[in-house]
Write an enzyme that holds these catalytic residues in place. Sequence first.
Site, PDB file in Angstrom:
ATOM      1  N   GLU A 172       6.180 -30.150  -6.880  1.00 23.37           N
ATOM      2  CA  GLU A 172       7.310 -30.789  -7.550  1.00 23.37           C
ATOM      3  C   GLU A 172       7.231 -32.311  -7.427  1.00 23.37           C
ATOM      4  O   GLU A 172       8.065 -32.958  -6.792  1.00 23.37           O
ATOM      5  CB  GLU A 172       8.624 -30.240  -7.000  1.00 23.37           C
ATOM      6  N   PRO A 190       5.896 -37.367   0.682  1.00 23.40           N
ATOM      7  CA  PRO A 190       5.605 -35.927   0.577  1.00 23.40           C
ATOM      8  C   PRO A 190       6.876 -35.107   0.583  1.00 23.40           C
ATOM      9  O   PRO A 190       7.841 -35.423   1.282  1.00 23.40           O
ATOM     10  CB  PRO A 190       4.752 -35.648   1.817  1.00 23.40           C
ATOM     11  N   HIS A 408      19.444 -13.271  -8.939  1.00 24.26           N
ATOM     12  CA  HIS A 408      18.807 -14.388  -8.249  1.00 24.26           C
ATOM     13  C   HIS A 408      18.529 -14.004  -6.804  1.00 24.26           C
ATOM     14  O   HIS A 408      19.425 -13.579  -6.085  1.00 24.26           O
ATOM     15  CB  HIS A 408      19.686 -15.637  -8.284  1.00 24.26           C
ATOM     16  N   HIS A 409      17.263 -14.139  -6.391  1.00 23.05           N
ATOM     17  CA  HIS A 409      16.850 -13.897  -5.007  1.00 23.05           C
ATOM     18  C   HIS A 409      16.256 -15.181  -4.438  1.00 23.05           C
ATOM     19  O   HIS A 409      15.080 -15.465  -4.645  1.00 23.05           O
ATOM     20  CB  HIS A 409      15.796 -12.787  -4.937  1.00 23.05           C
ATOM     21  N   GLU A 410      17.052 -15.967  -3.762  1.00 26.89           N
ATOM     22  CA  GLU A 410      16.528 -17.108  -3.022  1.00 26.89           C
ATOM     23  C   GLU A 410      16.133 -16.623  -1.628  1.00 26.89           C
ATOM     24  O   GLU A 410      16.957 -16.063  -0.909  1.00 26.89           O
ATOM     25  CB  GLU A 410      17.554 -18.224  -2.931  1.00 26.89           C
ATOM     26  N   HIS A 478      10.210 -19.247  -8.734  1.00 28.61           N
ATOM     27  CA  HIS A 478      10.338 -20.681  -8.483  1.00 28.61           C
ATOM     28  C   HIS A 478       9.768 -21.019  -7.108  1.00 28.61           C
ATOM     29  O   HIS A 478       9.777 -20.188  -6.206  1.00 28.61           O
ATOM     30  CB  HIS A 478      11.796 -21.122  -8.574  1.00 28.61           C
ATOM     31  N   GLU A 479       9.262 -22.253  -6.986  1.00 32.23           N
ATOM     32  CA  GLU A 479       8.590 -22.720  -5.760  1.00 32.23           C
ATOM     33  C   GLU A 479       7.377 -21.852  -5.403  1.00 32.23           C
ATOM     34  O   GLU A 479       7.030 -21.696  -4.233  1.00 32.23           O
ATOM     35  CB  GLU A 479       9.554 -22.793  -4.559  1.00 32.23           C
ATOM     36  N   GLU A 497       8.243 -21.668 -12.054  1.00 30.64           N
ATOM     37  CA  GLU A 497       8.586 -23.093 -12.063  1.00 30.64           C
ATOM     38  C   GLU A 497       7.324 -23.860 -11.678  1.00 30.64           C
ATOM     39  O   GLU A 497       6.622 -24.359 -12.538  1.00 30.64           O
ATOM     40  CB  GLU A 497       9.723 -23.376 -11.091  1.00 30.64           C
ATOM     41  N   GLU A 503      15.601 -30.131 -13.446  1.00 34.76           N
ATOM     42  CA  GLU A 503      16.654 -30.284 -12.439  1.00 34.76           C
ATOM     43  C   GLU A 503      16.519 -31.572 -11.641  1.00 34.76           C
ATOM     44  O   GLU A 503      17.511 -32.087 -11.095  1.00 34.76           O
ATOM     45  CB  GLU A 503      16.625 -29.091 -11.484  1.00 34.76           C
TER      46      GLU A 503
END
Length: 702
Positions: A172, A190, A408-410, A478-479, A497, A503
């Site tokens: 990112e 970083p 959504h699963h974070e 994502h990530e 992502e 965002e």
Amino acid sequence: MTRAALAFAAALLASGPALAQTLRSPSNKLALNFRLSPEGEPLYQLSFGQKQVLKPSRLGVLLQGQPGFDKGLTVIKVDSAQADETWAPVWGEVKQIRNRYKELLVTLQQPGTEKRQMQVRFRLFDDGLGFRYEWPQHPNLQYFVVQQERTEFNLPANHKAFWIPGDYDSNEYAYQTTRLSEVNTLPITPIQLKAAPTTVQTPLMLKSDDGLYVNIHEAALVNYPAMMLNVDTKNYALGAQLVPTATGAAAYLQAPEHTPWRTVVVSNKATEVLASKLILNLNEPTKLQDVSWIKPQKFVGVWWEMHVNKASWNYSDTGNLKLASTDWNALKPNGRHGANTANVKRYIDFAAKHGIEGVLVEGWNVGWEDWHGNWKEEVFDFVTPYPDFDVQELQRYAVGKGVKLIMHHETSGSVTNYERRQDEALRFMKDHGYDAVKTGYVGRIIPRGEHHDGQWMVNHYNRTAEHMAKRQIMVDMHESVRPTGLHRTYPNWLASEAARGNEFNAWSEGNPPEHETILPFTRLMGGPMDYTPGVFQIKLESWNPERNKGRQVHTTLAKQLALYVTMYSPLQMVADLPEAYEQRLDAFQFIKDVPVDWDDTRVLLAEPGDYLTIARKAKGKDEWYLGAITDEQARNQQVKLDFLSPNTTYEATIYADGKGADWEKNPMVYQIRKQRVTSKSNLKLQLAAGGGTAISFKPAQR
């Protein structure tokens, strides 16, 4: 597919270790040369016509505790093959893809009595090269540990490069545009961890001074770490740097096994780099028999309102909570929780009214009070809703409106916790009508010491895609590690992502206007991106003047529309709040109309870091959609419409930057006009600084 194998006698090859093999692409655009050095090092080089793409570059793999496959080798066999086939993707940018290449398979043998072997398989296409290392079944090589690769990409000159730092845990970053000699990540803050100051990520986009475009990446990343590139800033040589495991080694393997493909896409036209399907062709076809349940779609979501500080993911402001022991009903609500039943119904109503298929809800499940930065093992259980989120009622309501909710699963980086609970979480999804999920991996990884882009996590992402396919669940990660074409194998893996998304405009210095002109040449080479376009309220202070002071999206509104065409994804978010769209329904019409699945794609104009214009034909319809974007420089473009069907008149609805538009000073002014066109027409596009144009072409009504 036809394959013609030709075996060369070992005695002939043994007479000279430097004996070269030359392979030419099907139309003779590219030539590959392979040989051994006098020291028995595998070397290859690549040319495009009369231009040198890669100078002689080493190949090889170092093993831990065992002799490596990097020098002292002999060639014992050379096989060749060719293929020419056409296949149809489940979804994509085009209806059919041609897979045409010539192949060279070189079998190398170590010195000594064990006679262990490694093969290098080259596939040469007219648009580039793919190669990988393979280890066949062998009695003296069963379990082995890859310490590092010796793979090199030695460039002939100091090319312009579009790069981001070789961070093992995040992609990112905003892209840097420098000469190879100027690569230096030290001035860049970083996000998590990164390698040496001259290590960069792939896909790496390069341009030579004589107009050659070169893209270096990899395909079919399975059971192996991602490849970074170490840049020799004096000699312009790139060396593979594999992301390490927690032990410091790169990969634990068992023969028979092979690495991912290393890919080099080459052309003297930037448009042809974007049109390449080389990476997809190097991936395995899907093993799914039934793909009818996989549905490309657009979605809205309870998401952006949290980024612009209008709502919160967490239900309470109390911290330091334990998942199993907290009485969530007893917590004091903060009054800002976005994922409450009434608010989600509002999004469902909006989606139903405008024909949008899905509604993503973030922050619905307990644990958000204490989820980030603590390297904590158990944060979420993925099945327990907050007290103000009525799962059963929302399921009933969504079904009644013809809308699908998206889960959504974070994981908060605690992947061991997610793997333990994944079966239960997927059962919960299916029981409550969810057939798509967005996963997230924010934070440092557990197991501790592993990296987002290392072998352990690569296996997790692929395992998750396969697991969800068996449950008929679509996934957006994502990530995660940057894609390598595996959506061909797992077509339920709709998007990732894995780059700096839209965002970042809400809570950092933002993405510079050139960002979206670089991403298609870098991150998107490996697969679709969930970039979350469609923000209409460009100036973010209106949502929360105190917390969003000075923040904005670094595009015009018209460019946000064009991104639905230029940033390919079968899963496109309609990212802004419903009230932002309700105020500009005329511009919102393009978002409603634009498809997410295509029969044809034409890259009309392109230059990395500067501009991009793409036209796409809707799946199963005689409708075309065009997106044109630019960097911080305003541009005029002449676009030929010869991609349209001949003998047909179309009504073009043109969504353009308005008079005086500018991404920074006046981003939200736009104009909409209609005109009739044919395949013989030309259009003049005027793109504001940081702006764009979006056009729909539909057969005109008589």
